[in-house]
Design a protein around this motif. Structure first.
Motif, PDB file in Angstrom:
ATOM      1  N   ILE A 198      35.086   5.340   2.434  1.00 18.81           N
ATOM      2  CA  ILE A 198      34.500   5.388   3.779  1.00 18.81           C
ATOM      3  C   ILE A 198      33.406   6.442   3.817  1.00 18.81           C
ATOM      4  O   ILE A 198      33.625   7.588   3.404  1.00 18.81           O
ATOM      5  CB  ILE A 198      35.590   5.724   4.818  1.00 18.81           C
ATOM      6  CG1 ILE A 198      36.636   4.601   4.840  1.00 18.81           C
ATOM      7  CG2 ILE A 198      34.985   5.914   6.206  1.00 18.81           C
ATOM      8  CD1 ILE A 198      37.885   4.951   5.572  1.00 18.81           C
ATOM      9  N   GLU A 214      39.093   0.620  14.043  1.00 19.28           N
ATOM     10  CA  GLU A 214      38.357  -0.100  12.984  1.00 19.28           C
ATOM     11  C   GLU A 214      38.574   0.575  11.639  1.00 19.28           C
ATOM     12  O   GLU A 214      38.845  -0.078  10.630  1.00 19.28           O
ATOM     13  CB  GLU A 214      36.848  -0.085  13.278  1.00 19.28           C
ATOM     14  CG  GLU A 214      36.412  -0.996  14.382  1.00 19.28           C
ATOM     15  CD  GLU A 214      36.324  -2.442  13.947  1.00 19.28           C
ATOM     16  OE1 GLU A 214      37.330  -3.157  14.040  1.00 19.28           O
ATOM     17  OE2 GLU A 214      35.250  -2.863  13.503  1.00 19.28           O
ATOM     18  N   LEU A 215      38.469   1.915  11.630  1.00 19.99           N
ATOM     19  CA  LEU A 215      38.618   2.631  10.361  1.00 19.99           C
ATOM     20  C   LEU A 215      39.993   2.358   9.772  1.00 19.99           C
ATOM     21  O   LEU A 215      40.135   2.030   8.595  1.00 19.99           O
ATOM     22  CB  LEU A 215      38.413   4.138  10.593  1.00 19.99           C
ATOM     23  CG  LEU A 215      38.446   5.006   9.333  1.00 19.99           C
ATOM     24  CD1 LEU A 215      37.533   6.217   9.484  1.00 19.99           C
ATOM     25  CD2 LEU A 215      39.863   5.469   8.998  1.00 19.99           C
ATOM     26  N   HIS A 262      31.359  -3.156   5.507  1.00 13.50           N
ATOM     27  CA  HIS A 262      31.339  -3.091   6.978  1.00 13.50           C
ATOM     28  C   HIS A 262      30.506  -1.869   7.400  1.00 13.50           C
ATOM     29  O   HIS A 262      30.673  -0.792   6.822  1.00 13.50           O
ATOM     30  CB  HIS A 262      32.755  -2.941   7.531  1.00 13.50           C
ATOM     31  CG  HIS A 262      33.731  -3.966   7.022  1.00 13.50           C
ATOM     32  ND1 HIS A 262      33.804  -5.247   7.537  1.00 13.50           N
ATOM     33  CD2 HIS A 262      34.664  -3.905   6.024  1.00 13.50           C
ATOM     34  CE1 HIS A 262      34.751  -5.923   6.882  1.00 13.50           C
ATOM     35  NE2 HIS A 262      35.273  -5.139   5.967  1.00 13.50           N
ATOM     36  N   ARG A 266      29.408   0.271  10.975  1.00 12.79           N
ATOM     37  CA  ARG A 266      29.593   0.443  12.415  1.00 12.79           C
ATOM     38  C   ARG A 266      28.638   1.520  12.911  1.00 12.79           C
ATOM     39  O   ARG A 266      28.694   2.662  12.453  1.00 12.79           O
ATOM     40  CB  ARG A 266      31.044   0.828  12.732  1.00 12.79           C
ATOM     41  CG  ARG A 266      32.082  -0.241  12.363  1.00 12.79           C
ATOM     42  CD  ARG A 266      31.932  -1.494  13.188  1.00 12.79           C
ATOM     43  NE  ARG A 266      32.903  -2.539  12.814  1.00 12.79           N
ATOM     44  CZ  ARG A 266      32.638  -3.522  11.947  1.00 12.79           C
ATOM     45  NH1 ARG A 266      31.451  -3.589  11.363  1.00 12.79           N
ATOM     46  NH2 ARG A 266      33.548  -4.440  11.658  1.00 12.79           N
ATOM     47  N   ILE A 278      40.222  -1.445   8.610  1.00 17.89           N
ATOM     48  CA  ILE A 278      39.395  -1.745   7.426  1.00 17.89           C
ATOM     49  C   ILE A 278      39.922  -1.008   6.205  1.00 17.89           C
ATOM     50  O   ILE A 278      40.060  -1.580   5.117  1.00 17.89           O
ATOM     51  CB  ILE A 278      37.923  -1.399   7.715  1.00 17.89           C
ATOM     52  CG1 ILE A 278      37.322  -2.402   8.705  1.00 17.89           C
ATOM     53  CG2 ILE A 278      37.103  -1.367   6.417  1.00 17.89           C
ATOM     54  CD1 ILE A 278      35.961  -2.002   9.270  1.00 17.89           C
ATOM     55  N   ASP A 327      33.622   0.540   1.640  1.00 14.79           N
ATOM     56  CA  ASP A 327      34.366  -0.385   2.512  1.00 14.79           C
ATOM     57  C   ASP A 327      33.870  -0.283   3.952  1.00 14.79           C
ATOM     58  O   ASP A 327      33.776  -1.276   4.673  1.00 14.79           O
ATOM     59  CB  ASP A 327      35.866  -0.074   2.453  1.00 14.79           C
ATOM     60  CG  ASP A 327      36.426  -0.408   1.080  1.00 14.79           C
ATOM     61  OD1 ASP A 327      36.415  -1.599   0.724  1.00 14.79           O
ATOM     62  OD2 ASP A 327      36.815   0.514   0.348  1.00 14.79           O
ATOM     63  N   LEU A 328      33.521   0.931   4.356  1.00 16.92           N
ATOM     64  CA  LEU A 328      33.086   1.132   5.739  1.00 16.92           C
ATOM     65  C   LEU A 328      32.088   2.288   5.770  1.00 16.92           C
ATOM     66  O   LEU A 328      32.295   3.297   5.101  1.00 16.92           O
ATOM     67  CB  LEU A 328      34.290   1.475   6.638  1.00 16.92           C
ATOM     68  CG  LEU A 328      34.014   1.916   8.066  1.00 16.92           C
ATOM     69  CD1 LEU A 328      33.270   0.850   8.861  1.00 16.92           C
ATOM     70  CD2 LEU A 328      35.325   2.302   8.757  1.00 16.92           C
TER      71      LEU A 328
END
Ligand code: 6PG
Length: 241
Positions: free
Chosen positions: A38, A21-22, A192, A194, A25, A135-136
């Protein structure tokens, strides 16, 4: 809470999925905006994710276009055993040789915790704008249902600043301390999010969080345009999942 729950067989599979995912993304962000922001989580769960990313090497992602941020930090020096920065440095930054200029450490060891929180918020806004859109963001969940350093019954739960110094008195933190943490508005601004949850010791709490009444545990207040719970089999005790 019928959230988007992705189940994984074990912590290794979950960490590999989170690494995928990282990379996906961050690659999309770099293609779209020339860089990726991130925010990493503390605790023990992310260590395996970092080790997998380190093993995949620098060719797996344009790491020179990735900025690393921290969702929270303990008020200790950067070389302290409890420091989230130290954990990330040992498991990700050093093994990948990530440029220190792209690593945004929360100065937890500052004598003025509120000033350190305000400085980090200013750094976030200076880099990402208002709201500071990451972003994440990776998060975990503690045994009491906290996430980042948003602990039950603490002032940070209702904070409107992006980052605050949060006084905590919890068995999880072995009593009174101050943590510096991003807040729910900062988490909600991320593209995003997680949530990585592994282990049998999290199963009962996770079942309450996902299937019980909302508004009981801080992690239930996490919102995002794209929130996914990554859960391994040991943490997945609830029925019907
Ligand atoms: C921290 C983390 C914290 C963590 C949970 C889960 O600074 O400790 O930000 O919120 O994610 O406590 O920790 P584990 O992954 O160790 O279970």
């Amino acid at each position: 809470m019928g959230e988007n729950v992705r189940l994984f067989a074990d912590p290794e599979a979950l960490a590999a999925g989170a690494a995928d995912e990282l990379i996906a993304i961050a690659s999309d962000a770099i293609a779209a905006r020339g860089r990726a922001a991130i925010a990493l989580s503390g605790g023990s769960t992310p260590k395996l994710l970092h080790q997998i990313l380190a093993k995949r090497g620098k060719s797996a992602l344009a790491w020179d276009q990735v900025d690393l941020w921290f969702g929270d930090e303990r008020t200790v020096p950067p070389d302290h055993k409890d420091s989230n920065y130290r954990m990330v440095k040992e498991t990700l930054i050093d093994p990948l040789g990530i440029d220190p200029a792209r690593v945004h450490r929360i100065v937890g060891d500052s004598a003025d915790h509120a000033a350190a929180a305000a400085a980090y918020a200013a750094e976030l806004v200076g880099s990402l704008g208002t709201p500071p859109v990451l972003d994440l963001m990776f998060l975990g969940m503690g045994p009491d249902g906290h996430t980042a350093s948003l602990f039950p019954g603490t002032p940070a739960l209702t904070a409107t600043d992006w980052v605050v110094a949060n006084p905590v008195d919890s068995p999880v933190t072995s009593g009174k301390t101050t943590r510096i943490t991003m807040t729910f508005p900062a988490i909600a601004a991320a593209r995003h999010v997680r949530l990585l949850i592994c282990g049998h010791d999290k199963a009962a709490r996770l079942a309450e969080v996902l299937e019980g009444p909302v508004g009981k545990f801080p992690v239930q207040a996490v919102t995002s345009a794209d929130l996914q719970w990554f859960v391994d089999a040991a943490a997945n005790m609830a029925k019907g999942r």
